[in-house]
Design a protein around this motif. Sequence first.
Motif, PDB file in Angstrom:
ATOM      1  N   ILE A 138       1.071  -1.280   0.031  1.00  0.00           N
ATOM      2  CA  ILE A 138      -0.098  -0.020   0.115  1.00  0.00           C
ATOM      3  C   ILE A 138       0.870   1.290  -0.053  1.00  0.00           C
ATOM      4  O   ILE A 138       1.867   1.266   0.785  1.00  0.00           O
ATOM      5  N   GLY A 139       0.663   2.195  -0.820  1.00  0.00           N
ATOM      6  CA  GLY A 139       1.170   3.745  -0.858  1.00  0.00           C
ATOM      7  C   GLY A 139       0.086   4.473  -0.020  1.00  0.00           C
ATOM      8  O   GLY A 139      -0.976   4.488  -0.298  1.00  0.00           O
ATOM      9  N   TYR A 140       0.602   5.212   0.957  1.00  0.00           N
ATOM     10  CA  TYR A 140      -0.201   6.097   1.897  1.00  0.00           C
ATOM     11  C   TYR A 140       0.550   7.436   1.735  1.00  0.00           C
ATOM     12  O   TYR A 140       1.483   7.520   2.253  1.00  0.00           O
ATOM     13  N   VAL A 141      -0.391   8.496   1.612  1.00  0.00           N
ATOM     14  CA  VAL A 141       0.063   9.759   1.764  1.00  0.00           C
ATOM     15  C   VAL A 141      -1.012  10.114   2.896  1.00  0.00           C
ATOM     16  O   VAL A 141      -2.146  10.486   2.860  1.00  0.00           O
ATOM     17  N   PRO A 142      -0.316  10.391   4.173  1.00  0.00           N
ATOM     18  CA  PRO A 142      -1.123  10.866   5.320  1.00  0.00           C
ATOM     19  C   PRO A 142      -1.471  12.466   5.213  1.00  0.00           C
ATOM     20  O   PRO A 142      -0.846  13.171   4.221  1.00  0.00           O
ATOM     21  N   GLN A 143      -2.478  12.665   5.879  1.00  0.00           N
ATOM     22  CA  GLN A 143      -2.969  14.113   5.895  1.00  0.00           C
ATOM     23  C   GLN A 143      -1.981  15.271   6.236  1.00  0.00           C
ATOM     24  O   GLN A 143      -1.956  16.240   5.651  1.00  0.00           O
ATOM     25  N   SER A 144      -1.030  14.768   7.188  1.00  0.00           N
ATOM     26  CA  SER A 144       0.025  15.987   7.643  1.00  0.00           C
ATOM     27  C   SER A 144       1.197  15.899   7.063  1.00  0.00           C
ATOM     28  O   SER A 144       2.087  16.641   7.511  1.00  0.00           O
ATOM     29  N   TYR A 145       1.428  15.273   5.998  1.00  0.00           N
ATOM     30  CA  TYR A 145       2.776  14.742   5.432  1.00  0.00           C
ATOM     31  C   TYR A 145       3.452  16.137   5.105  1.00  0.00           C
ATOM     32  O   TYR A 145       4.752  16.516   5.475  1.00  0.00           O
ATOM     33  N   ALA A 146       2.595  17.308   4.228  1.00  0.00           N
ATOM     34  CA  ALA A 146       3.315  18.446   3.803  1.00  0.00           C
ATOM     35  C   ALA A 146       3.835  19.353   5.009  1.00  0.00           C
ATOM     36  O   ALA A 146       4.974  19.904   4.874  1.00  0.00           O
ATOM     37  N   SER A 147       3.365  19.171   6.069  1.00  0.00           N
ATOM     38  CA  SER A 147       3.737  20.059   7.383  1.00  0.00           C
ATOM     39  C   SER A 147       4.741  19.184   8.332  1.00  0.00           C
ATOM     40  O   SER A 147       5.328  19.886   9.134  1.00  0.00           O
ATOM     41  N   MET A 166      -5.623  19.239   1.271  1.00  0.00           N
ATOM     42  CA  MET A 166      -5.536  20.424   2.599  1.00  0.00           C
ATOM     43  C   MET A 166      -4.376  21.341   2.409  1.00  0.00           C
ATOM     44  O   MET A 166      -3.289  21.054   2.379  1.00  0.00           O
ATOM     45  N   GLY A 167      -5.106  22.548   2.540  1.00  0.00           N
ATOM     46  CA  GLY A 167      -4.243  23.719   2.775  1.00  0.00           C
ATOM     47  C   GLY A 167      -3.426  24.187   1.458  1.00  0.00           C
ATOM     48  O   GLY A 167      -2.687  25.081   1.368  1.00  0.00           O
TER      49      GLY A 167
END
Length: 241
Positions: free
Chosen positions: A79-88, A170-171
């Motif tokens: 699974i490839g997962y991109v979490p909500q808060s990655y960018a910050s 997000m953002g």
Amino acid sequence: MHDETPACIEFDDACVKRGGHVIWQHGTFSIPQGSVTAIVGTNGAGKTTMMKAELGLIPTAHGSIKVLGQPAGSANRRIGYVPQSYASDIESNITAEQSVLLGLTGTRFGIHPVTKTLREKARKAMDFVELQDKANYRLSELSGGLRQRVAIAQALVDDPKLLMLDEPSMGLSPLLVQEIFDIIRDIHKEGMTILLVEQNAQMALSVADRAYVLETGHVVMDGTGAELLTNERVRNAYLGG
């Protein structure tokens, strides 16, 4: 099941609780292989909790969740997962390439020899999201939209069978949101199954084959993305009428 396509994710009367409180329950539905499936809903509806349960990070209090034919959490390497808060949250001193390589080495700690093969895989993933000229930039030098591209490249670098994205818009400004969703469409063209949790219902439904509306812990509506885009209740609640 809505069709004969094999399921990538299967919920069987699943219930998740946190701190003794039911977050969502009576979850019985499936996400087909090869689809783009969107989960939309308001803040607090349990969207992120659902994704964490699919990854086995939160246990089910009742029922079961299977992902790629195995109990939730057992197939995470695929699974490839991109979490909500990655960018910050990501360490901003590492370069874009180093960040993408974390998807192969699994950790930023310790010494991991970077072979030519690993570097080529990282470059291929960065090329796909059009980051080829940013490989040596530190994340602190990149905009939020470019960092989100790095996150997607990191999730794609090890050739997963399923891509999961938690609030990828997000953002981001509307223009950057459009760019991220264009990348999501391109990934789907390659045949990958995509699960998208998103508060931006307009964008999520525009890209989704299948969509579920989650409210107060229940799936209250489902259909194709096109059907829900034109649904009066969805338009009034999520699309500004």
